[in-house]
Design an enzyme around this catalytic site. Structure first.
Site, PDB file in Angstrom:
ATOM      1  N   TRP A 102      36.585  -7.903 -14.151  1.00 17.22           N
ATOM      2  CA  TRP A 102      37.379  -9.125 -13.499  1.00 17.22           C
ATOM      3  C   TRP A 102      36.228 -10.373 -13.533  1.00 17.22           C
ATOM      4  O   TRP A 102      36.963 -11.624 -13.798  1.00 17.22           O
ATOM      5  CB  TRP A 102      37.598  -8.834 -12.009  1.00 17.22           C
ATOM      6  CG  TRP A 102      38.196  -7.622 -11.662  1.00 17.22           C
ATOM      7  CD1 TRP A 102      38.259  -6.407 -11.211  1.00 17.22           C
ATOM      8  CD2 TRP A 102      39.759  -7.608 -12.475  1.00 17.22           C
ATOM      9  NE1 TRP A 102      39.330  -5.512 -11.459  1.00 17.22           N
ATOM     10  CE2 TRP A 102      40.157  -6.176 -12.000  1.00 17.22           C
ATOM     11  CE3 TRP A 102      40.736  -8.257 -13.060  1.00 17.22           C
ATOM     12  CZ2 TRP A 102      41.574  -5.527 -12.284  1.00 17.22           C
ATOM     13  CZ3 TRP A 102      42.023  -7.827 -13.523  1.00 17.22           C
ATOM     14  CH2 TRP A 102      42.271  -6.642 -13.093  1.00 17.22           C
ATOM     15  N   ASP A 169      34.587 -14.667  -6.020  1.00 22.57           N
ATOM     16  CA  ASP A 169      35.702 -13.710  -6.178  1.00 22.57           C
ATOM     17  C   ASP A 169      35.425 -12.348  -5.153  1.00 22.57           C
ATOM     18  O   ASP A 169      34.705 -11.685  -5.509  1.00 22.57           O
ATOM     19  CB  ASP A 169      36.178 -13.312  -7.569  1.00 22.57           C
ATOM     20  CG  ASP A 169      37.221 -12.287  -7.441  1.00 22.57           C
ATOM     21  OD1 ASP A 169      37.903 -11.862  -6.546  1.00 22.57           O
ATOM     22  OD2 ASP A 169      37.678 -11.649  -8.637  1.00 22.57           O
ATOM     23  N   LYS A 193      43.537  -5.490  -0.879  1.00 25.86           N
ATOM     24  CA  LYS A 193      42.473  -4.314  -0.736  1.00 25.86           C
ATOM     25  C   LYS A 193      42.292  -4.482   0.743  1.00 25.86           C
ATOM     26  O   LYS A 193      42.728  -3.678   1.518  1.00 25.86           O
ATOM     27  CB  LYS A 193      40.897  -4.873  -1.277  1.00 25.86           C
ATOM     28  CG  LYS A 193      41.242  -5.241  -2.750  1.00 25.86           C
ATOM     29  CD  LYS A 193      41.657  -4.219  -3.838  1.00 25.86           C
ATOM     30  CE  LYS A 193      41.286  -4.750  -5.187  1.00 25.86           C
ATOM     31  NZ  LYS A 193      41.655  -4.071  -6.316  1.00 25.86           N
TER      32      LYS A 193
END
Lengths: 356, 356
Positions: A102, A169, A193
């Site tokens: 990511w 992030d 999440k």
């Protein structure tokens, strides 16, 4: 039978979130209407959005410190480009730390907007650790990092001191551990999440860093537009925001981030201790960088795979297969996964050892 | 008591969508997991996405005609900029028809990317009709129009013949009437009217028009990226996509677009006839351009307002207030609103006449 859900995300949420959100679909607040059919401008939904935004600041201990909270659509991947669009000056540059899939995705998108300096990368070692000892250029417009790497199972245990805006992030570990969140100027996280179901993205931004790039920004990509409309520039993802509010309310009742951190530490200690003790297993990443959210591990002897797989499936465990780029196993232990589910996995690992 | 929900969007959905989606939150497909906690890469959700994409093509009669279907996050407002990003050539131009608030929003974003020609606008008349007799420049990269104008209550009854790609924002009337959808090269629509709850955006694109601009496009804004990943480039808005599938399944069972069109015509005839007959009311837009989805009307004498408002509220009607830019009333009659709800409103209007 309710499963022990180790899915890497979307992932397990508190049972009361399932129950309350299902009820709100049938009848929201005794209004005679479903949460799915009400206007986002209705009094009832504006109250949901307001409470969710306020609760984020409260849980992160950021009240009164110049931050605004947004719940956007599009996913954290959209933030990969919104961050440089909003923060990288025309002819400016940005600094990134490459710690996984990511992080490198974010780097790829930043390159559309200007010079993108990668200060360090653990890619040559298949991202099995967090790089340290790197230098952040002080003339960059911001520094971007990824606090937890879902696929590889590493987590930043500390964050660099820097005089430029710090962007993070936190998709896969937000609300899981106590940090000084005021060190960050922009935090973003896909909901799916620790915050809620897929379909909403959290952005927490210190507004003083916005509006300095010299770029014109299309409205939907402009954080200032969203801030000025209190996260209602366009129709927000109503249901994902509502289910996120329920999850945040659950966390607050539990005692907030400090309380869940203790539970998360207990879960991580239980599983990592077993991985280190049990001669059949080994971890895949540097011990000091091990993630408390995503535990990646391997069997030392692949001959045990078929037996182990059938055993954990029989125990009601789901979602334990590792990502294809790492192989082996990944136990994702987000906030809502109970300690009991981890004990079930550890029991299976010990049973495998006995029977081998 | 279940309300007669005239909300302009998010709006009423079929009762079975509420019931089935609430059940899937408690236990999806008897899996022991909630639809909110399963991986978007799981077999069960990939099947949802595949069926939803196929059903869109089937209902629009576009199978085998070179179209791909995407369910994206972010809302139709994000398409306002994705359309020019993907279709307007570097140094090219685009043509737009200005029929209302959303059309002008799309025009505003296109201007970030190049020359934007407004071929006609009904703004001087407060958008009370659809402009006709305009010329579309044949050297534009595409022509963009808005099929239905939610706020003003107008609807395009025909679409121009043109040799350039035809792009249409069908957010508020998709799946409501039979059209030759193969005349369009790109159709987009926020889910939250006739397709599902807020949080998903439908894009139906003829792939041959893509990849011709000479621009580099950030991944999340690039239709070709989303097409190549079968609408799973990143985590999609799982629950909104699932609830959209349930809505599409309901429409198919009912007989598809041809069947719902008859019901929508009956609802529109019933209400517009009453507006034209009842001396207390008047419509706000040109008769030939009246929308079958959003019926805008006024009281001839505002002195009746208080009485009328209390009467329709007492009858269990909600969401009838007009948009602030038009005033008066707006009855949004999307696919899932039953004819019986329209009869309740007409009865109230007749009762008001009797008692006045």
């Amino acid at each position: 039978m309710k499963k022990h859900n180790y899915s890497a995300g979307p992932c397990i949420l508190p049972q009361e979130v399932f129950e309350k959100s299902a009820q709100a679909i049938l009848d929201f607040n005794n209004s005679g209407l479903s949460i799915l059919e009400i206007s986002h401008r209705s009094k009832d939904f504006v109250a949901v959005m307001d409470e969710a935004r306020a609760l984020v600041l409260e849980l992160l201990n950021l009240e009164g410190k110049g931050y605004e909270v947004l719940f956007l659509g599009g996913g954290a991947s959209l933030e990969f480009l919104m961050v440089p669009y909003n923060l990288m000056k025309v002819n400016g540059k940005a600094a990134y730390l490459d710690t996984g899939t990511w992080a490198s995705g974010a780097i790829k998108e930043a390159k559309h907007f200007g010079e993108t300096v990668v200060v360090a990368s653990s890619k040559p070692e298949n991202y099995n650790h967090i790089p340290k000892g790197y230098t952040i250029p002080s003339d960059a417009d911001y520094f971007h990092c990824t606090s937890n790497n879902t696929i590889f199972g590493t987590q930043m245990k500390s964050f660099p001191e820097t005089n430029i805006p710090l962007v993070c992030d936190m998709s896969s570990d937000i609300f899981s551990r106590v940090l000084d969140f005021s060190k960050f100027d922009l935090i973003y996280a896909g909901a799916q999440k620790n915050m809620g179901p897929a379909g909403a993205t959290l952005v927490v931004v210190k507004t003083e860093i916005l509006g300095k790039t010299g770029r014109t920004i299309p409205s939907m990509l402009d954080y200032q537009q969203h801030v000025s409309k209190e996260s209602m520039y366009n129709t927000p993802p109503v249901f994902p925001v509502y289910a996120s509010l329920l999850t945040l309310q659950w966390l607050k009742k539990l005692g907030g981030i400090a309380a869940i951190e203790k539970i998360n530490d207990a879960k991580a200690n239980l599983l990592y201790s077993e991985i280190d003790r049990n001669p059949l297993f080994k971890g895949t990443v540097a011990k000091e960088d091990r993630s408390n959210m995503n535990v990646t591990f391997l069997l030392n002897d692949e001959a045990h795979q078929e037996k182990f797989d059938s055993m954990w499936k029989a125990a009601g465990i789901s979602g334990l297969a590792g990502h294809r780029s790492v192989g082996g196993y990944r136990a994702s232990m987000y906030n809502a996964l109970p300690l009991e589910s981890v004990q079930v996995l550890v029991d299976v690992m010990q049973e495998l050892e006995k029977n081998s």
